[in-house]
Design an enzyme around this catalytic site. Structure first.
Site, short mmCIF file in Angstrom:
data_model
loop_
_atom_site.label_atom_id
_atom_site.label_comp_id
_atom_site.label_asym_id
_atom_site.label_seq_id
_atom_site.Cartn_x
_atom_site.Cartn_y
_atom_site.Cartn_z
N GLU A 327 0.84 -1.19 0.00
CA GLU A 327 0.00 0.00 0.00
C GLU A 327 0.88 1.24 0.00
O GLU A 327 1.76 1.38 0.87
CB GLU A 327 -0.90 0.04 1.24
N CYS A 328 0.65 2.14 -0.94
CA CYS A 328 1.33 3.43 -1.00
C CYS A 328 2.85 3.25 -0.93
O CYS A 328 3.47 2.81 -1.89
CB CYS A 328 0.81 4.36 0.08
N GLY A 329 3.49 3.56 0.21
CA GLY A 329 4.94 3.37 0.31
C GLY A 329 5.34 1.94 0.07
O GLY A 329 6.39 1.67 -0.55
#
Length: 436
Positions: A327-329
């Site tokens: 997720e994201c990073g």
């Protein structure tokens, strides 16, 4: 019976978090059980709440969650003496289009649960106008009750007197006034506050805030203003499917943005969670059946992540036979490369072809509704997932099969579709809930 309050403000950056932490610790020091919640999708503040109260805090979100889910989450406050929900942004700030049970505004939670609002007002650069703002917020939405205000960053006794007189004339209670006090400011970075776990002195900082607020705010009056409340837990609980039976979860300073209610829901469904640290050059538990890389600050640690060969090798080996999701990073680390703010490219794990850059920062912020085009851990193709995206990276390349059709809160299609290649999947949004 517990009593509830919402701590809100006319805008961001006024001091909601500091007041919430100070009230929580001050009441805890008096022997009260205090339960905190965070209204909205902020994944940093709940850790500060836990540090102040000694009790886990979770997010409640009217755009992403239905009333039953919110009722289930807040029912953990049943044994508390006082429940504090910290708002996000301004009291009525949400998105233009209604979500599952509201727009994501803190006012939704206040009205839904019947909790009065304590407003934090910073009257810097104004005097009587602060009363006009408070009165406008009080009268804007009939179902939202204003308990009173706490003034923050008051310049002088004369300044305080002017504002107090105006608020009294408007019939608005003033619980206290806080002079400017730099020692209790919480350090910030580009995605919000520096995380609680990164601050060795966080306990002392909260203690000082509690002492300062107890000196200037009538804690008993605030407590009396709270509304008695009987939680009605939802029989269906949380609508969250764990991504696997045994989950290897990346967890350190670079991978820490996980909504607490998600982890609790996974465990409640019978899943086991084992943690590992990519920054310590650890790979995922080889006995796990899925690996999950949450968001965080990989851009601050990109060189170390790139150099940690045991982590990268272990993750690649894991992905040969079992699913990995980021997720994201975490999504960025699953990609081919990450360019830091200085323009230096760092090789990532290469499980996906994603290339991201922080050399030219551009903010991506908002709720996301994703219709999965392919399965991801815990969810089948066709599932509708609700989440939130907040990062400053720029996509240089996103060459893999799109994972989902993703819309923002207005219904507009966005380019951050997520990716899927082999057993690896990733999204820029952080998952909050699945539509029932």
């Amino acid at each position: 019976m517990p009593a509830g309050l919402v701590i809100s403000a006319p805008a961001s950056g006024v001091g909601k978090t500091t007041l919430t932490l100070a009230l929580a610790r001050a009441w805890r020091n008096r022997g009260l059980q205090v339960q905190c919640f965070k209204s909205g999708p902020d994944y940093i503040d709940p850790a500060f709440h836990a540090a102040a109260t000694g009790r886990a805090s979770v997010n409640v979100d009217s755009w992403a969650m239905d009333r039953g889910t919110i009722a289930h989450l807040v029912s953990r406050g049943t044994d508390a003496d006082i429940v504090l929900a910290e708002g996000s942004m301004g009291l009525f700030d949400g998105v233009a289009a209604r979500g599952v049970s509201g727009t994501g505004a803190s006012a939704d939670i206040a009205e839904m649960l019947g909790w009065p609002v304590v407003l934090v007002i910073d009257p810097s650069g104004q005097a009587q106008t602060a009363a006009a703002i408070a009165a406008g917020l009080r009268d804007y939405r009939p179902g939202v009750r204003l308990a009173g205000v706490v003034l923050n960053r008051v310049a002088s006794p004369r300044h305080e007197d002017l504002v107090r007189r105006a608020l009294n004339e408007a019939g608005i209670a003033v619980f206290g006034a806080l002079p400017r006090h730099a020692e209790i400011s919480l350090p910030k970075r580009h995605l919000g506050l520096v995380q609680a776990e990164e601050q060795a002195e966080i306990g002392k900082l909260i203690d000082e805030a509690a002492r300062f607020v107890a000196e200037h705010v009538d804690l008993d009056a605030v407590l009396r203003a709270a509304a008695g409340w009987s939680p009605q837990p939802d029989a269906n609980g949380l609508n969250v499917t764990p991504p696997g039976q045994r989950i290897a979860l990346a967890r350190d300073a670079a991978f820490s943005f996980v909504y607490p209610h998600m982890l609790e829901a996974w465990r409640a469904a019978g899943a086991e969670i084992t943690t590992f640290s990519p920054l310590a050059d650890e790979g995922p538990d080889t006995s796990a059946d899925v690996c999950w890389l949450p968001g965080g600050y990989p851009e601050l640690h990109a060189g170390k992540i790139a150099a940690n060969t045991r982590f990268r090798t272990g993750l690649r080996s894991f992905a040969e036979t079992r699913p990995v999701h980021g997720e994201c990073g975490g999504y960025m680390v699953l990609g081919a490369g990450l360019t830091d703010a200085d323009g230096v490219r760092h090789e990532m794990t290469g499980l996906l072809g994603l290339e991201t850059s922080f050399a030219k920062r551009r903010m991506h912020l908002g709720y996301r509704l994703a219709a999965l085009a392919a399965p991801m851990p815990g969810h089948q193709a066709g599932a509708r997932l609700r989440g939130h995206e907040f990062h400053y990276s720029t996509i240089l390349a996103q060459p893999d099969t799109p994972l989902a059709v993703v819309h923002d809160a207005t219904g507009a299609v966005i380019a951050e579709t997520g990716s899927q290649r082999g057993r690896a999947t990733g999204t820029f949004f952080h998952l909050i809930a699945e539509d029932r």
